[in-house]
Design an enzyme around this catalytic site. Structure first.
Site, PDB file in Angstrom:
ATOM      1  N   TYR A 104       0.787  -1.235   0.000  1.00  0.00           N
ATOM      2  CA  TYR A 104       0.000   0.000   0.000  1.00  0.00           C
ATOM      3  C   TYR A 104       0.819   1.285   0.000  1.00  0.00           C
ATOM      4  CZ  TYR A 104       0.881  -0.817   4.956  1.00  0.00           C
ATOM      5  OH  TYR A 104       1.478  -1.092   6.149  1.00  0.00           O
ATOM      6  N   LYS A 138     -10.747   2.818  13.654  1.00  0.00           N
ATOM      7  CA  LYS A 138     -10.855   1.435  14.163  1.00  0.00           C
ATOM      8  C   LYS A 138     -12.309   0.946  14.157  1.00  0.00           C
ATOM      9  CE  LYS A 138      -7.555  -0.372  15.948  1.00  0.00           C
ATOM     10  NZ  LYS A 138      -6.460  -0.173  16.856  1.00  0.00           N
ATOM     11  N   CYS A 153     -12.548 -40.175  30.934  1.00  0.00           N
ATOM     12  CA  CYS A 153     -13.618 -39.603  30.106  1.00  0.00           C
ATOM     13  C   CYS A 153     -14.742 -39.128  31.018  1.00  0.00           C
ATOM     14  CB  CYS A 153     -14.137 -40.645  29.117  1.00  0.00           C
ATOM     15  SG  CYS A 153     -15.646 -40.117  28.279  1.00  0.00           S
TER      16      CYS A 153
HETATM   17  S1  IVH Z   1      -0.472   3.071   6.500  1.00  0.00           S
HETATM   18  C1  IVH Z   1       2.656   6.092   7.110  1.00  0.00           C
HETATM   19  N1  IVH Z   1      -2.132   1.368   5.448  1.00  0.00           N
HETATM   20  O1  IVH Z   1      -1.422  -0.765  10.513  1.00  0.00           O
HETATM   21  C2  IVH Z   1       1.913   4.863   6.802  1.00  0.00           C
HETATM   22  N2  IVH Z   1      -1.055   0.769   7.475  1.00  0.00           N
HETATM   23  O2  IVH Z   1      -0.630   1.326  13.079  1.00  0.00           O
HETATM   24  C3  IVH Z   1       1.356   4.235   8.016  1.00  0.00           C
HETATM   25  N3  IVH Z   1      -1.626  -1.453   8.289  1.00  0.00           N
HETATM   26  O3  IVH Z   1       1.876  -0.910  11.394  1.00  0.00           O
HETATM   27  C4  IVH Z   1       0.711   2.938   7.763  1.00  0.00           C
HETATM   28  N4  IVH Z   1      -2.988  -1.994   6.649  1.00  0.00           N
HETATM   29  O4  IVH Z   1       1.292  -2.426   9.579  1.00  0.00           O
HETATM   30  C5  IVH Z   1      -1.304   1.616   6.471  1.00  0.00           C
HETATM   31  N5  IVH Z   1      -3.619  -0.048   4.376  1.00  0.00           N
HETATM   32  C6  IVH Z   1      -2.782   0.191   5.387  1.00  0.00           C
HETATM   33  C7  IVH Z   1      -2.535  -0.736   6.414  1.00  0.00           C
HETATM   34  C8  IVH Z   1      -1.668  -0.407   7.448  1.00  0.00           C
HETATM   35  C9  IVH Z   1      -2.430  -2.387   7.767  1.00  0.00           C
HETATM   36  C10 IVH Z   1      -0.887  -1.597   9.548  1.00  0.00           C
HETATM   37  C11 IVH Z   1       0.554  -1.245   9.447  1.00  0.00           C
HETATM   38  C12 IVH Z   1       0.868  -0.376  10.606  1.00  0.00           C
HETATM   39  C13 IVH Z   1      -0.405  -0.348  11.368  1.00  0.00           C
HETATM   40  C14 IVH Z   1      -0.697   1.090  11.748  1.00  0.00           C
END
Ligand code: IVH
Length: 679
Positions: A223, A313, A407
């Site tokens: 990503y 979240k 058992c």
């Molecule tokens: S962006 C600067 N995008 O979530 C970029 N994080 O606390 C910051 N994570 O440790 C992360 N999917 O491992 C981003 N689509 C996503 C994500 C992602 C999972 C995880 C990542 C990071 C935690 C953020």
């Protein structure tokens, strides 16, 4: 020779990409295997031609002594959290103040996958280095492990027409296990089981022996660009980044969307919160990101989090409550399984009173004690589970748990195989086991006797009417009418239902026998391969283990099952009862679906493999992805994105399971085959 090797690698790489990243293969598994075989053979013959980016190198390498430290070319940041839509709106207010007035902002919303951050380095398009996040400044070098991930491109782009990457590119992604892979994997694990997909993914990536990682079903989504050196210019927005990564052959989360306004992104994220179980992986929220990367960069960071993105979240699915008791259930092969009795607690709107504890070592590994406050997790349809105790709030009155030596139902001594986690009640006459065995025999995936439920099974066992599953076929309505709740009609229905099950195919009878490790899919394989129960009973372990899809563990269980005189006796009784112990020949069974191509998507009433086997046994073909050649898309609950969209675009007929049955029935009667209209 080098030319052919290169050609093969290029083809395999492209087909890998079609299969693992696009989920849209264009050649058969057999054709793919042939390419891989040819390449392996050439590489064995000319070892000097082996290169680290060869598709043959995904099998893993011998153990490393430890993971070296690698510095990241730019900090690997984490995220700030928002719990509600208003927190996200407040975030936007905060950042708006830092920007010139009226700066237009677009947003990208992406699933926040609960996995493990990985940092992937590509030089001249070649995967050269991979690392964990570590402390954000430096991580552990796990290149050999990452190389085994099927979705990770070893070379980019995946085909010669793809865009050329810059000379040095570092990409950030998340390695994870899908929920389905996790469940399958945990079931196969004999010793250590993992509490959740995240732990399983983390444990798998931190193996010093990458051959172990290679056997773990890990997935990947990418990503972000962490670092970019050289021409061309990097993408200017997050949305273009995702598209660019996808064009280079990286897997990208399908559920990602771009929005012109924040409200759209909030609504979209909340909608996923409602149906998070439809995602094939565990996500703990959505990440909302400012689309313009230059703006995001200008916004800078607070602590270790960028201001340009926020984690929205999902509501929690875990809660803590008191563990009142640990009790034990007896399964159909005598497996003793512990479960938790809880002080009732509401999680996500559902009251939870019981939860699984998986197996006895699970309790010991986590030191779960009766009286503990425990973390309980409930996700979708799965049985709630105990994640672990909250040790800090112990009073000292908690009681450590000792697995039962006997058992709990029949009181006979319980046994445990030295290498296995499970304990068994070895008393074949244990009533609890017999009830489960009958329940399994009658279940949907086996003989499908809908009139025989668990309550009836208990009555039949308690009254001494059945001593094994074959006795079911001797039951007469007169035997039943005196049972509590059995009027004449119910008795007749049960007897009829049992009689009708004689027509079930051999593979289902085999499933119903309840041989360890032989579920519907394996039963189908064995039935097709051996053709009859007698042939199967005569097979040696080696012959069994030779069947594709059957490992040594299954082979041993089958041989062991047939070794027991009691089981042989049941087989004879079933034979006399007229149950099918021979595989029907393919020609003998009507082939109403001959010439039709099917694709399956979504959650069906039975495992997908079973539905596929069912279709194939009726002459249909089942493939993994929709194309112009697909006749029907069979849709379950929560159908997946790509297949559904592609089928809609191509005008492929979509049917549910009921229509599939109707279609088979209609064409069996010799009516004209018709393409059902799109719904
Ligand atoms: S962006 C600067 N995008 O979530 C970029 N994080 O606390 C910051 N994570 O440790 C992360 N999917 O491992 C981003 N689509 C996503 C994500 C992602 C999972 C995880 C990542 C990071 C935690 C953020």
């Amino acid at each position: 020779m080098l030319k052919r090797v290169k050609e093969l690698r290029e083809q395999i790489r492209y087909h890998n990409y079609r299969y693992y990243v696009l989920a849209d293969p264009i050649i058969s598994d057999g054709e793919y295997d042939a390419l891989l075989r040819e390449l392996r053979q050439l590489e064995t013959q000319y070892p000097e031609l082996v290169s680290p980016d060869s598709p043959t190198q995904r099998a893993g390498a011998p153990p490393a002594a430890e993971f070296p430290r690698v510095e990241h070319p730019a900090p690997i940041l984490s995220l700030d959290n928002a719990a509600a839509g208003d927190d996200v709106r407040a975030w936007r207010e905060r950042i708006a103040k830092l920007l010139p007035p009226n700066t237009p902002l677009g947003f990208v919303a992406e699933p926040k996958i609960d996995g493990l951050t990985v940092v992937l380095h590509y030089r001249e398009g070649l995967f050269t280095l991979g690392a964990t996040r570590g402390d954000g400044v430096a991580g552990e070098e796990i290149t050999a492990n990452l190389r085994t991930l099927r979705q990770l491109p070893l070379r980019i782009p995946p085909h010669p027409d793809g865009p050329l990457p810059p000379p040095y590119l570092v990409v950030r992604g998340e390695a994870f296990m899908t929920v389905a892979d996790f469940e399958r994997f945990n079931q196969q694990q004999e010793e250590k089981t993992f509490a959740n997909p995240r732990n399983a993914a983390a444990g798998s990536l931190r193996q010093l022996d990458s051959r172990i990682t290679a056997r773990r079903p890990l997935s990947l989504f990418c990503y972000a660009v962490v670092y970019w050196e050289g021409e061309p210019a990097p993408p200017a927005t997050q949305w273009e980044t995702l598209q660019y990564l996808q064009a280079l052959g990286f897997p990208v989360a399908e559920a990602s969307r771009r929005f012109d306004d924040l409200e759209g992104a909030i609504r979209y994220s909340e909608a996923w919160g409602e149906k998070r179980d439809a995602l094939p992986y565990e996500a703990d929220g959505m990440v909302i990101k400012v689309d313009e990367l230059r703006v995001a960069e200008e916004l800078g960071t607070v602590g270790r989090a960028p201001r340009g993105a926020i984690a929205f979240k999902f509501p929690a699915r875990e809660a803590t409550t008191r563990l009142l008791d640990i009790r034990v259930n007896v399964g159909r092969i005598g497996t003793l399984t512990p479960y938790a009795v809880l002080e009732p607690i509401s999680i996500g709107g559902v009251t939870v009173r019981r939860a699984t504890l998986h197996n006895f070592p699970y309790i010991a590994e986590r030191d779960i004690r009766v009286g503990d406050r425990v973390v309980v997790k409930r996700a979708g349809d799965v049985i709630p589970q105990i994640v672990g105790p909250v040790k800090d709030v112990r009073s000292g009155d908690e009681r450590p748990y000792e697995p039962p030596t006997h058992c709990p139902v029949c009181g006979e001594p319980a046994d445990s195989a030295p290498e296995e986690v499970a304990r068994y009640c070895v008393n074949a006459a244990c009533p609890a086991q017999l009830v489960r065995r009958i329940g399994h025999f009658a279940s949907r995936g086996a003989m499908d006797i809908t009139t025989l439920g668990e309550k009836t099974a208990i009555q039949l066992v308690e009254e001494g009417l059945v001593q094994d599953v074959a006795d079911l076929y001797r039951l007469q309505a007169e035997d039943l009418v005196d049972l509590e709740g059995f009027a004449e009609k119910k008795a007749a229905n049960l007897v009829d239902g049992i009689a009708a099950s004689r027509e079930q195919p051999f593979s289902r009878v085999l499933t119903g026998l309840g041989i360890r490790h032989v579920g519907a899919t394996v039963a189908e394989l064995l039935a097709r391969h051996f053709g009859s129960l007698d042939a199967l009973a005569a097979a040696t372990e080696d012959e069994l283990a030779d069947v594709a899809g059957v490992g040594p563990r299954i082979a041993e269980a089958v041989v062991e099952w047939f070794r027991r005189p009691r089981h042989r006796q049941i087989v004879e009784k079933l034979r006399q009862a007229g149950v099918r112990l021979v595989q029907e020949t393919e020609e003998a069974r009507p082939q109403p679906l001959a010439g039709l191509a099917f694709v399956i998507t979504g959650t069906l009433s039975r495992p997908r493999e079973d539905v596929a086997a069912w279709i194939e046994a009726r002459g249909g073909k089942v493939t993994g992805s929709v194309s112009a050649k697909t006749d029907y898309l069979v849709i379950g609950e929560n159908p997946g994105g790509t297949k559904y969209r592609k089928a809609a675009a191509l005008g492929v007929a979509m049917i549910d399971e009921a229509r599939l049955q109707e279609l088979t029935a209609a064409t069996t009667k010799g009516e004209q085959q018709l393409r059902l209209p799109l719904e």
